[in-house]
Design a protein around this motif. Structure first.
Motif, PDB file in Angstrom:
ATOM      1  N   LEU A  94      11.712   3.731  -4.859  1.00  0.00           N
ATOM      2  CA  LEU A  94      11.775   2.725  -5.926  1.00  0.00           C
ATOM      3  C   LEU A  94      12.826   1.659  -5.632  1.00  0.00           C
ATOM      4  CD1 LEU A  94      10.760   1.933  -8.792  1.00  0.00           C
ATOM      5  CD2 LEU A  94      12.611   3.331  -9.705  1.00  0.00           C
ATOM      6  N   TRP A 117      11.233   9.799  -4.890  1.00  0.00           N
ATOM      7  CA  TRP A 117      10.669   8.648  -5.606  1.00  0.00           C
ATOM      8  C   TRP A 117      11.736   7.605  -5.901  1.00  0.00           C
ATOM      9  CZ3 TRP A 117       5.583   7.848  -6.013  1.00  0.00           C
ATOM     10  CH2 TRP A 117       4.726   8.943  -5.808  1.00  0.00           C
ATOM     11  N   GLY A 118      12.980   8.048  -6.151  1.00  0.00           N
ATOM     12  CA  GLY A 118      14.065   7.120  -6.458  1.00  0.00           C
ATOM     13  C   GLY A 118      14.417   6.229  -5.289  1.00  0.00           C
ATOM     14  N   MET A 169       5.204   1.212  -2.688  1.00  0.00           N
ATOM     15  CA  MET A 169       5.683   2.513  -3.172  1.00  0.00           C
ATOM     16  C   MET A 169       4.882   3.633  -2.528  1.00  0.00           C
ATOM     17  SD  MET A 169       8.271   2.829  -5.248  1.00  0.00           S
ATOM     18  CE  MET A 169       7.935   4.388  -6.050  1.00  0.00           C
ATOM     19  N   GLY A 217      11.886  -2.070  -4.705  1.00  0.00           N
ATOM     20  CA  GLY A 217      12.350  -3.010  -5.719  1.00  0.00           C
ATOM     21  C   GLY A 217      13.094  -4.183  -5.107  1.00  0.00           C
TER      22      GLY A 217
END
Length: 313
Positions: free
Chosen positions: A154, A150-151, A107, A158
């Protein structure tokens, strides 16, 4: 022994391998670097949020960088420092803790790119479309850009870690100073073809998007500056853009070296050193670069320090 190592939830970290004479000098260097990163990045973030005059899109978007640097270094450095003082046999980490560390680590690397990309968009609007800047870069837009940065990170990370945790493990040694995705899927004796394909695609998409965004942004900014006779505009553009570009190049260079060295096992010792520097160097330089270049931050910093040193009675 096979029953113990197969899908074991207790892993062993190789840690940073240094000579006995170098242990304490390296420990002190990393410790004080981490301390400097925490103090400067937290300080500059608090300063921006406390001073209303700094509540501008440029500074609010910038606050994502120190936040990312603090999270990334706090995820890796304290554990690294502890392991440096332990014998190799005691550098034990649980599988779940290792996955979390790998997730935060990736991240950090991914958000470094996405955050600098949204900052590039802000600079593009400010210089190439100044008349519409205030109407476009509202508080709502700042929030949208921040959530997007950030999305995207992520989702990408992920999927990366999701593909890895599905694998069965047959070894327990993490051959790295800290946990990352590559070290985790190397524990598996299964076919990791999909992991390698997605990892390559992940790297290509991230770097292509990041570099492409920077190139297009700065070409447009350069064109506007060359066509403008406004020396004040050109000077301001050069100042703000050089700061952003310098921060990006430091992050890109240190990250690219890590990626390249991962492909050459014979240089594993250099790779282990560069992954640490990838966290420490940008985190140490970003607040210095922006602090020295921004007159607004300097002004409020000296005002804050003078109030603390000579408080009003």
């Amino acid at each position: 022994m096979e029953n113990y190592t197969y899908n074991s939830y207790t892993l062993q970290l190789e840690g940073l391998i240094v000579s006995q004479e170098s242990t304490y000098p390296v420990f002190l260097f990393v410790f004080f670097s981490y301390l400097f990163i925490i103090v400067t990045n937290v300080g500059i973030t608090v300063l921006v949020f406390n001073e209303k005059n700094l509540h501008q899109p440029m500074y609010l978007l910038f606050c994502n960088l120190p936040l990312n640097d603090v999270l990334g270094n706090s995820n890796m450095v304290p554990r690294l420092l502890l392991d440096m003082l332990r014998p190799p046999s005691e550098r034990i980490i649980s599988y779940y803790e290792c996955v979390v560390q790998a997730f935060v680590s990736h991240m950090f690397g991914t958000a470094s790119h996405t955050v600098l990309m949204i900052m590039a968009f802000d600079r593009y609007l400010a210089i190439c479309n100044p008349l519409r800047y205030a109407s476009i870069m509202t508080n709502k837009m700042v929030i949208k850009l921040t959530v997007s940065a950030w999305g995207v990170a992520l989702v990408m990370v992920g999927i990366l870690l999701g593909l890895t945790i599905r694998l069965n493990r047959c070894t327990t040694m993490i051959q790295n100073p800290y946990c990352d995705n590559a070290s985790l899927f190397k524990l598996s004796c299964e076919d990791v073809f999909i992991n390698n394909i997605y990892g390559l695609a992940y790297t290509v998409v991230l770097l292509t998007s990041s570099i492409g965004c920077m190139v297009l942004t700065y070409i447009n900014i350069a064109v506007v500056c060359l066509m403008s006779n406004n020396k004040s505009l050109n000077s301001k553009a050069l100042k703000t853009c050089s700061t952003h570009l310098f921060a990006y190049l430091i992050m890109l260079l240190s990250g690219t070296v890590v990626i390249i060295l991962h492909r050459f096992p014979q240089y594993s010792d250099y790779r282990k050193l560069t992954v640490i520097l990838f966290h420490i160097v940008p985190g140490s330089l970003n607040p210095i670069i922006y602090g020295l270049q921004s007159k607004e931050i300097q002004k409020f910093f000296f005002k804050f320090m003078s109030n603390k040193a000579f408080p009003l009675s």
